[in-house]
Design a protein around this motif. Structure first.
Motif, PDB file in Angstrom:
ATOM      1  N   GLU A 174       0.806  -1.225   0.000  1.00  0.00           N
ATOM      2  CA  GLU A 174       0.000   0.000   0.000  1.00  0.00           C
ATOM      3  C   GLU A 174       0.838   1.275   0.000  1.00  0.00           C
ATOM      4  OE1 GLU A 174      -4.014  -1.193   2.390  1.00  0.00           O
ATOM      5  OE2 GLU A 174      -2.194  -0.964   3.591  1.00  0.00           O
ATOM      6  N   HIS A 175       2.144   1.154   0.201  1.00  0.00           N
ATOM      7  CA  HIS A 175       2.992   2.346   0.233  1.00  0.00           C
ATOM      8  C   HIS A 175       3.045   3.013  -1.129  1.00  0.00           C
ATOM      9  CE1 HIS A 175       4.891   2.732   4.180  1.00  0.00           C
ATOM     10  NE2 HIS A 175       4.671   1.438   4.283  1.00  0.00           N
ATOM     11  N   PRO A 176       3.153   4.322  -1.141  1.00  0.00           N
ATOM     12  CA  PRO A 176       3.276   5.014  -2.420  1.00  0.00           C
ATOM     13  C   PRO A 176       4.525   4.540  -3.157  1.00  0.00           C
ATOM     14  CG  PRO A 176       2.964   6.575  -0.622  1.00  0.00           C
ATOM     15  CD  PRO A 176       3.153   5.222  -0.018  1.00  0.00           C
ATOM     16  N   ARG A 177       4.407   4.466  -4.471  1.00  0.00           N
ATOM     17  CA  ARG A 177       5.551   4.039  -5.270  1.00  0.00           C
ATOM     18  C   ARG A 177       6.632   5.102  -5.243  1.00  0.00           C
ATOM     19  NH1 ARG A 177       2.208   2.304 -10.550  1.00  0.00           N
ATOM     20  NH2 ARG A 177       0.923   0.742  -9.563  1.00  0.00           N
ATOM     21  N   GLN A 178       7.852   4.632  -5.387  1.00  0.00           N
ATOM     22  CA  GLN A 178       8.965   5.553  -5.476  1.00  0.00           C
ATOM     23  C   GLN A 178       9.002   6.126  -6.886  1.00  0.00           C
ATOM     24  OE1 GLN A 178      12.598   3.672  -4.379  1.00  0.00           O
ATOM     25  NE2 GLN A 178      13.199   5.346  -3.068  1.00  0.00           N
ATOM     26  N   ALA A 179       9.366   7.360  -6.996  1.00  0.00           N
ATOM     27  CA  ALA A 179       9.393   8.007  -8.299  1.00  0.00           C
ATOM     28  C   ALA A 179      10.435   7.355  -9.199  1.00  0.00           C
ATOM     29  CB  ALA A 179       9.699   9.490  -8.135  1.00  0.00           C
ATOM     30  N   GLY A 180      10.040   7.118 -10.440  1.00  0.00           N
ATOM     31  CA  GLY A 180      10.960   6.547 -11.409  1.00  0.00           C
ATOM     32  C   GLY A 180      11.784   7.631 -12.071  1.00  0.00           C
ATOM     33  N   ALA A 181      12.655   7.221 -12.969  1.00  0.00           N
ATOM     34  CA  ALA A 181      13.544   8.154 -13.652  1.00  0.00           C
ATOM     35  C   ALA A 181      12.775   9.140 -14.520  1.00  0.00           C
ATOM     36  CB  ALA A 181      14.557   7.381 -14.498  1.00  0.00           C
ATOM     37  N   ASP A 182      11.661   8.701 -15.065  1.00  0.00           N
ATOM     38  CA  ASP A 182      10.905   9.575 -15.968  1.00  0.00           C
ATOM     39  C   ASP A 182       9.738  10.292 -15.290  1.00  0.00           C
ATOM     40  OD1 ASP A 182       9.454   7.300 -15.567  1.00  0.00           O
ATOM     41  OD2 ASP A 182       8.765   7.133 -17.639  1.00  0.00           O
ATOM     42  N   SER A 183       9.648  10.189 -13.971  1.00  0.00           N
ATOM     43  CA  SER A 183       8.503  10.781 -13.272  1.00  0.00           C
ATOM     44  C   SER A 183       8.456  12.298 -13.400  1.00  0.00           C
ATOM     45  CB  SER A 183       8.474  10.376 -11.806  1.00  0.00           C
ATOM     46  OG  SER A 183       9.594  10.906 -11.130  1.00  0.00           O
ATOM     47  N   HIS A 184       9.611  12.948 -13.427  1.00  0.00           N
ATOM     48  CA  HIS A 184       9.632  14.409 -13.559  1.00  0.00           C
ATOM     49  C   HIS A 184       9.055  14.826 -14.914  1.00  0.00           C
ATOM     50  CE1 HIS A 184      10.808  18.511 -12.799  1.00  0.00           C
ATOM     51  NE2 HIS A 184      11.423  18.549 -13.984  1.00  0.00           N
ATOM     52  N   ALA A 185       9.426  14.126 -15.956  1.00  0.00           N
ATOM     53  CA  ALA A 185       8.912  14.434 -17.293  1.00  0.00           C
ATOM     54  C   ALA A 185       7.409  14.174 -17.354  1.00  0.00           C
ATOM     55  CB  ALA A 185       9.645  13.608 -18.345  1.00  0.00           C
ATOM     56  N   GLN A 186       6.948  13.073 -16.726  1.00  0.00           N
ATOM     57  CA  GLN A 186       5.518  12.765 -16.700  1.00  0.00           C
ATOM     58  C   GLN A 186       4.749  13.849 -15.942  1.00  0.00           C
ATOM     59  OE1 GLN A 186       5.497   8.874 -14.963  1.00  0.00           O
ATOM     60  NE2 GLN A 186       5.675   7.837 -16.950  1.00  0.00           N
ATOM     61  N   PHE A 187       5.313  14.306 -14.834  1.00  0.00           N
ATOM     62  CA  PHE A 187       4.667  15.362 -14.056  1.00  0.00           C
ATOM     63  C   PHE A 187       4.542  16.633 -14.891  1.00  0.00           C
ATOM     64  CE2 PHE A 187       5.043  19.151 -11.413  1.00  0.00           C
ATOM     65  CZ  PHE A 187       3.889  19.028 -10.659  1.00  0.00           C
ATOM     66  N   GLU A 188       5.586  16.999 -15.612  1.00  0.00           N
ATOM     67  CA  GLU A 188       5.544  18.201 -16.435  1.00  0.00           C
ATOM     68  C   GLU A 188       4.502  18.075 -17.544  1.00  0.00           C
ATOM     69  OE1 GLU A 188       9.362  19.462 -17.835  1.00  0.00           O
ATOM     70  OE2 GLU A 188      10.033  20.005 -15.815  1.00  0.00           O
ATOM     71  N   GLN A 189       4.396  16.889 -18.133  1.00  0.00           N
ATOM     72  CA  GLN A 189       3.383  16.665 -19.161  1.00  0.00           C
ATOM     73  C   GLN A 189       1.977  16.809 -18.586  1.00  0.00           C
ATOM     74  OE1 GLN A 189       4.243  12.788 -20.705  1.00  0.00           O
ATOM     75  NE2 GLN A 189       5.843  13.520 -22.117  1.00  0.00           N
ATOM     76  N   LEU A 190       1.774  16.224 -17.421  1.00  0.00           N
ATOM     77  CA  LEU A 190       0.470  16.317 -16.764  1.00  0.00           C
ATOM     78  C   LEU A 190       0.145  17.764 -16.407  1.00  0.00           C
ATOM     79  CD1 LEU A 190      -2.033  15.000 -15.524  1.00  0.00           C
ATOM     80  CD2 LEU A 190      -0.697  14.576 -13.453  1.00  0.00           C
TER      81      LEU A 190
END
Length: 168
Positions: A88-104
């Motif tokens: 149930e723990h939140p997933r750790q951010a992956g290498a591309d998470s910053h790019a995904q966040f910017e897209q969102l």
């Protein structure tokens, strides 16, 4: 100084009777007190002389507030992170998470830009700035119902535009 009118005394007499009833039905005494007090404040702000049946108004208003409190407490159950299981723990951010966040973020800005101005303003004030629907209605000189309609429209639009960002 004039004496209180008869209807005002009637709802005040109902207060203690109804409070005893709600105190027994509510999950806690404090919830019953808060719900009754919120209802009384609403009555006084809206001029008790305009209310046809103050006892019924007080009973229904308290009931509605207790139901809202219960829903809020059951929907928003909060657990500390250390009480969650490993799955149930939140997933750790992956290498591309910053790019995904910017897209969102860009997609959200674009979706908001496509909304009509009042609809966008209601969404921003409520979701991003934390205003209540009542505060927004007063600030924008709208009815609370219209604020709710704008909010619903904005949420539908954003959902349609951003649904593909939701993980499977």
């Amino acid at each position: 100084m004039s004496h209180p009118s008869r209807p005002r005394k009637a709802w005040l007499a109902s207060y203690s009777e109804l409070f005893g009833l709600w105190r027994r039905k509510a999950e806690s005494r404090e919830d019953a007190e808060d719900a009754m007090h919120d209802t009384v404040v609403g009555m006084l702000e809206n001029n008790t002389a305009l209310i046809d049946n103050p006892r019924a108004y007080l009973a229904r208003g308290t009931s509605n507030r207790l139901i809202s409190r219960h829903r809020h407490q059951t929907v928003l159950t909060v657990l500390p992170l250390d009480e969650l299981s490993d799955t149930e723990h939140p997933r750790q951010a992956g290498a591309d998470s910053h790019a995904q966040f910017e897209q969102l973020a860009d997609a959200l800005v674009s979706a908001l830009a496509d909304l009509p101005p009042k609809c966008r303003e209601v969404y921003i004030k409520h979701r991003l700035e934390g205003w209540t629907h009542t505060e927004i209605a007063q600030d924008m000189a709208l009815s609370r119902s219209m604020v709710e309609k704008y909010m619903t429209r904005a949420l539908r639009h954003i959902h349609e535009r951003l649904h593909h960002y939701v993980p499977d």
